[in-house]
Design a protein around this motif. Structure first.
Motif, PDB file in Angstrom:
ATOM      1  N   ILE A  85       6.924   2.304 -64.920  1.00 24.68           N
ATOM      2  CA  ILE A  85       6.100   1.134 -64.594  1.00 24.68           C
ATOM      3  C   ILE A  85       5.281   1.447 -63.339  1.00 24.68           C
ATOM      4  N   TYR A  86       4.200   0.717 -63.186  1.00 22.23           N
ATOM      5  CA  TYR A  86       3.288   0.948 -62.065  1.00 22.23           C
ATOM      6  C   TYR A  86       3.093  -0.345 -61.281  1.00 22.23           C
ATOM      7  N   TRP A  87       2.824  -0.188 -60.000  1.00 21.29           N
ATOM      8  CA  TRP A  87       2.275  -1.256 -59.181  1.00 21.29           C
ATOM      9  C   TRP A  87       0.875  -0.799 -58.781  1.00 21.29           C
ATOM     10  N   GLN A  88       0.136  -1.664 -58.112  1.00 17.30           N
ATOM     11  CA  GLN A  88      -1.192  -1.229 -57.647  1.00 17.30           C
ATOM     12  C   GLN A  88      -1.489  -1.851 -56.295  1.00 17.30           C
ATOM     13  N   LEU A  89      -2.406  -1.218 -55.549  1.00 22.45           N
ATOM     14  CA  LEU A  89      -2.824  -1.784 -54.264  1.00 22.45           C
ATOM     15  C   LEU A  89      -3.812  -2.900 -54.547  1.00 22.45           C
ATOM     16  N   LYS A  90      -3.634  -4.034 -53.853  1.00 16.60           N
ATOM     17  CA  LYS A  90      -4.611  -5.119 -54.021  1.00 16.60           C
ATOM     18  C   LYS A  90      -5.960  -4.622 -53.512  1.00 16.60           C
ATOM     19  N   GLN A  91      -7.029  -5.166 -54.089  1.00 14.69           N
ATOM     20  CA  GLN A  91      -8.380  -4.756 -53.640  1.00 14.69           C
ATOM     21  C   GLN A  91      -8.557  -5.114 -52.171  1.00 14.69           C
ATOM     22  N   SER A  92      -7.816  -6.144 -51.698  1.00 19.26           N
ATOM     23  CA  SER A  92      -7.940  -6.573 -50.298  1.00 19.26           C
ATOM     24  C   SER A  92      -7.108  -5.717 -49.343  1.00 19.26           C
ATOM     25  N   CYS A  93      -6.289  -4.804 -49.878  1.00 24.98           N
ATOM     26  CA  CYS A  93      -5.436  -3.980 -49.001  1.00 24.98           C
ATOM     27  C   CYS A  93      -6.322  -3.063 -48.148  1.00 24.98           C
ATOM     28  N   PRO A  94      -6.066  -3.008 -46.829  1.00 25.75           N
ATOM     29  CA  PRO A  94      -6.917  -2.174 -45.976  1.00 25.75           C
ATOM     30  C   PRO A  94      -6.697  -0.667 -46.192  1.00 25.75           C
ATOM     31  N   ILE A  95      -5.600  -0.328 -46.869  1.00 29.15           N
ATOM     32  CA  ILE A  95      -5.322   1.107 -47.123  1.00 29.15           C
ATOM     33  C   ILE A  95      -5.742   1.422 -48.562  1.00 29.15           C
ATOM     34  N   GLN A  96      -6.656   2.343 -48.736  1.00 25.48           N
ATOM     35  CA  GLN A  96      -7.112   2.709 -50.092  1.00 25.48           C
ATOM     36  C   GLN A  96      -7.265   4.232 -50.146  1.00 25.48           C
ATOM     37  N   PRO A  97      -6.157   4.974 -50.436  1.00 24.24           N
ATOM     38  CA  PRO A  97      -6.259   6.440 -50.467  1.00 24.24           C
ATOM     39  C   PRO A  97      -7.364   6.885 -51.428  1.00 24.24           C
ATOM     40  N   PRO A 150     -12.589   2.596 -57.293  1.00 23.42           N
ATOM     41  CA  PRO A 150     -11.257   2.922 -57.813  1.00 23.42           C
ATOM     42  C   PRO A 150     -10.168   1.933 -57.426  1.00 23.42           C
ATOM     43  N   LEU A 151      -9.298   1.677 -58.388  1.00 28.03           N
ATOM     44  CA  LEU A 151      -8.107   0.866 -58.184  1.00 28.03           C
ATOM     45  C   LEU A 151      -6.977   1.885 -57.979  1.00 28.03           C
ATOM     46  N   VAL A 152      -6.149   1.690 -56.937  1.00 28.16           N
ATOM     47  CA  VAL A 152      -5.113   2.695 -56.668  1.00 28.16           C
ATOM     48  C   VAL A 152      -3.781   2.227 -57.251  1.00 28.16           C
ATOM     49  N   SER A 153      -3.230   3.023 -58.184  1.00 31.37           N
ATOM     50  CA  SER A 153      -1.928   2.643 -58.737  1.00 31.37           C
ATOM     51  C   SER A 153      -0.821   3.406 -58.031  1.00 31.37           C
ATOM     52  N   ILE A 154       0.371   2.794 -58.060  1.00 33.65           N
ATOM     53  CA  ILE A 154       1.551   3.402 -57.425  1.00 33.65           C
ATOM     54  C   ILE A 154       2.621   3.484 -58.501  1.00 33.65           C
TER      55      ILE A 154
END
Ligand SMILES: Cc1cc2nc3c(=O)[nH]c(=O)nc-3n(C[C@H](O)[C@H](O)[C@H](O)COP(=O)(O)OP(=O)(O)OC[C@H]3O[C@@H](n4cnc5c(N)ncnc54)[C@H](O)[C@@H]3O)c2cc1C
Length: 411
Positions: A229-241, A268-272
Motif C-alpha cells: 500500500i502507498y501513502w502520498q505527500l499532500k500537495q500542501s506539504c512543504p517537503i516535495q523530494p 509530480p505527486l510524491v508517493s511513499i
C-alpha cells in the motif's frame, strides 16, 4: 464450434505478456499471435499498480537474470516511452543509509551497479542537501543513480496494447473460465470456441503458478502474495523530494523498503511506499475483495514457520517490514529518510498492488530471481517480481531465447 489457430498464444496481457508479443513482432518471428486475459481491460494487476520506477540495476547480484536484463531493458523501455510521447520523469534516485552500520552497503550496491552496467556516483552531505534538502544520511554519504526514471505504467500498457492490435495481434479479453488441453495444444474459451497454438507462454503474474501446475510444471512453487500500500505527500506539504529517495535495502529480503517516488505528472505527486504485508488473497486489493480464507490460513502458518525457523532471514523481514501497513510505523520508516516529516503531511493513496512472490517448498525459501520453466509446447514465467516491468523488453528476449520457440519450425 469455431476454431482459430495461432503460432503463439500468450496467457496474460500484463507487461511481460505484451512485451513477448512486442519482441516477436520486432524480431519478425511471427505475426500470428493471440493474447488472452481473464479481465475485460488490461493493467488491472501488477503492471497497472506498481510504483512506475524504471530501475537502473543497482540491487541485483551480477549474473542473476534480473541483473542481465534490468539495465538494457530500462534503456529500451525508456527509448520506447520517449518515442511514443508518453510521460516520463527522468528524476534519478538517491539511496541513503538510514543507520550508520548500513553505510558499508552503499559500496556493495555501487559495485553491483557497476558490474551490471549501471551508472552510479557517491554524493557527500552537501550534494545530498542540494538534491533533497530535507533528506538525511546517517553516514554523510549517499549513492546517486542518475538513470533511474519514473513512468506512468497504465499509459504504457494501454499504448502497447494499441500498438500490438494495430500490428495484428488478436486480444481475447474477459476470458476467465478457459480450459487448456496441453496434449492437443489447444485451449477452449468461455464461449466454447477453440484456439490451437504452436507455443503457449504463461505470463499470468499472480496466477502463473496455478496455470503452470495445469501443465504439470513447477509443482514445488506456490505464490505467497505480499500487498503493497502507498501513502502520498499532500500537495500542501512543504517537503516535495524531486528525486526518488530510497533507504539502503536489506539484500537478504526481496523488498526494497518504503521509499519516496515523485510521479511522472508535470506537477509530480510524491508517493511513499509500497509496504510489503502478507495479503489475504492474490487479488485482495481492498476489504473483502477476492478474499481467499483457505489460502490465507495456509500462508499464515507457513509464514509463522518461516519466522520460527528464521529461514532466509525471515525474522528480519518481519521486524523491519511486515507491519509497515500501520500508519505510525510507516511514518517512522519514512522519517528515517526525512526526519522533519510530520503525520499531517501525509494522506492515503488510492494505489495498491500485490507482488507475485513465489515460495519454493523444496528449498523453503522465497525466490529472488525470475523463473522461466519449459513445459509441453509451452513456457511458464514465474516470479515476475520487480524489476520485471522495467526489464520487460529485454526479459522478453531472454524468455524467447530460453523457450526454444525461435529454433522451432513456424508453420
Ligand atoms: C506494489 C508493487 C510495486 C512495484 N514497483 C515496481 C517498479 O517500480 N518497477 C518495476 O520494474 N517493477 C515494479 N513492480 C513489479 C512489476 O509490477 C511486475 O514485475 C510486472 O508488472 C509483472 O508483469 P506481469 O505481466 O508478469 O504481471 P501482471 O501485470 O499481473 O499481468 C498478468 C496478467 O495475467 C492475467 N491473468 C491472470 N490469470 C489469468 C488467467 N487465468 N487467464 C487469463 N489471464 C490471466 C491478469 O489479468 C493480468 O492482466 C512492482 C510490483 C508491485 C506489486
Amino acid at each position: 464450434m469455431s476454431r482459430q489457430s495461432c503460432d503463439v498464444l500468450i496467457i496474460g496481457g500484463g507487461m511481460v505478456g505484451l512485451s513477448i508479443a512486442h519482441q516477436l513482432l520486432e524480431q519478425d518471428v511471427t505475426r500470428s499471435i493471440f493474447v488472452i486475459d481473464k479481465e475485460p481491460k488490461l493493467g488491472l494487476h501488477s503492471s497497472g499498480r506498481n510504483s512506475g520506477v524504471l530501475h537502473a540495476g543497482l540491487y541485483y547480484k551480477p549474473g542473476s537474470t534480473k541483473a542481465k536484463v534490468c539495465v538494457s531493458g530500462a534503456k529500451r523501455l525508456r527509448d520506447w516511452v520517449s518515442k511514443q510521447g508518453l510521460p516520463i520523469n527522468p528524476c534519478g534516485k538517491v539511496i541513503v543509509p538510514q543507520r550508520p552500520d548500513l553505510d558499508v552497503q552503499l559500496d556493495l550496491l555501487a559495485e553491483r551497479g557497476k558490474a551490471n552496467g549501471a551508472e552510479v556516483e557517491f554524493l557527500d552531505s552537501q550534494q545530498l542537501y542540494e538534491l533533497i534538502p530535507e533528506a538525511k544520511s546517517s553516514s554523510d554519504r549517499a549513492l546517486w543513480s542518475p538513470n533511474t526514471a519514473v513512468v506512468k505504467p497504465g499509459t504504457i500498457i494501454s499504448q502497447l496494447q494499441f500498438e500490438l492490435s494495430k500490428r495484428g495481434v488478436q486480444f481475447f479479453l474477459g476470458n476467465k473460465g478457459w480450459k487448456v488441453q496441453p496434449e492437443q495444444e489447444q485451449l477452449q474459451l468461455n464461449d466454447g470456441s477453440l484456439l490451437t497454438y504452436g507455443h503457449l507462454f504463461n505470463c499470468a503474474g499472480l496466477q502463473a503458478d496455478r496455470i503452470a501446475h495445469q501443465f504439470g510444471i513447477g509443482q514445488e512453487y506456490k505464490l505467497l502474495p505480499f500487498k503493497g500500500i502507498y501513502w502520498q505527500l499532500k500537495q500542501s506539504c512543504p517537503i516535495q523530494p524531486r528525486a526518488n529517495l530510497y533507504p539502503v535495502p536489506d539484500l537478504s529480503v526481496p523488498f526494497l523498503g518504503v521509499h519516496f517516488t515523485p510521479s511522472a505528472e508535470p506537477n509530480p505527486l510524491v508517493s511513499i511506499g509500497p509496504t510489503a504485508t502478507p495479503a489475504w488473497g492474490r487479488e485482495n486489493y481492498s476489504g473483502l475483495q477476492a478474499l481467499e480464507p483457505g489460502m490465507a490460513i495456509a500462508n499464515l502458518s507457513l509464514l509463522t514457520h518461516q519466522y520460527l525457523s528464521n529461514r532466509g532471514s525471515f525474522r528480519r523481514y518481519v521486524h523491519q517490514q511486515a507491519f509497515l501497513g500501520l500508519p505510525p510505523l510507516l511514518l517512522r520508516a519514512a522519517q528515517q529518510l526525512i526526519p522533519s516529516l510530520q503525520s499531517n503531511h501525509l494522506e492515503p493513496s488510492q494505489k495498491v498492488g500485490i507482488r507475485s512472490q513465489l515460495f519454493n517448498h523444496k528449498t523453503q525459501h522465497l525466490e529472488d530471481d525470475f523463473i522461466c520453466l519449459p513445459g509441453p509446447s509451452s513456457t511458464h514465467v514465474l516470479n515476475a517480481i520487480s524489476p520485471a516491468f522495467t526489464a520487460s523488453f529485454a526479459l522478453a528476449d531472454l524468455i524467447l531465447e530460453r523457450s526454444g520457440f525461435l529454433e522451432s519450425d513456424i508453420s
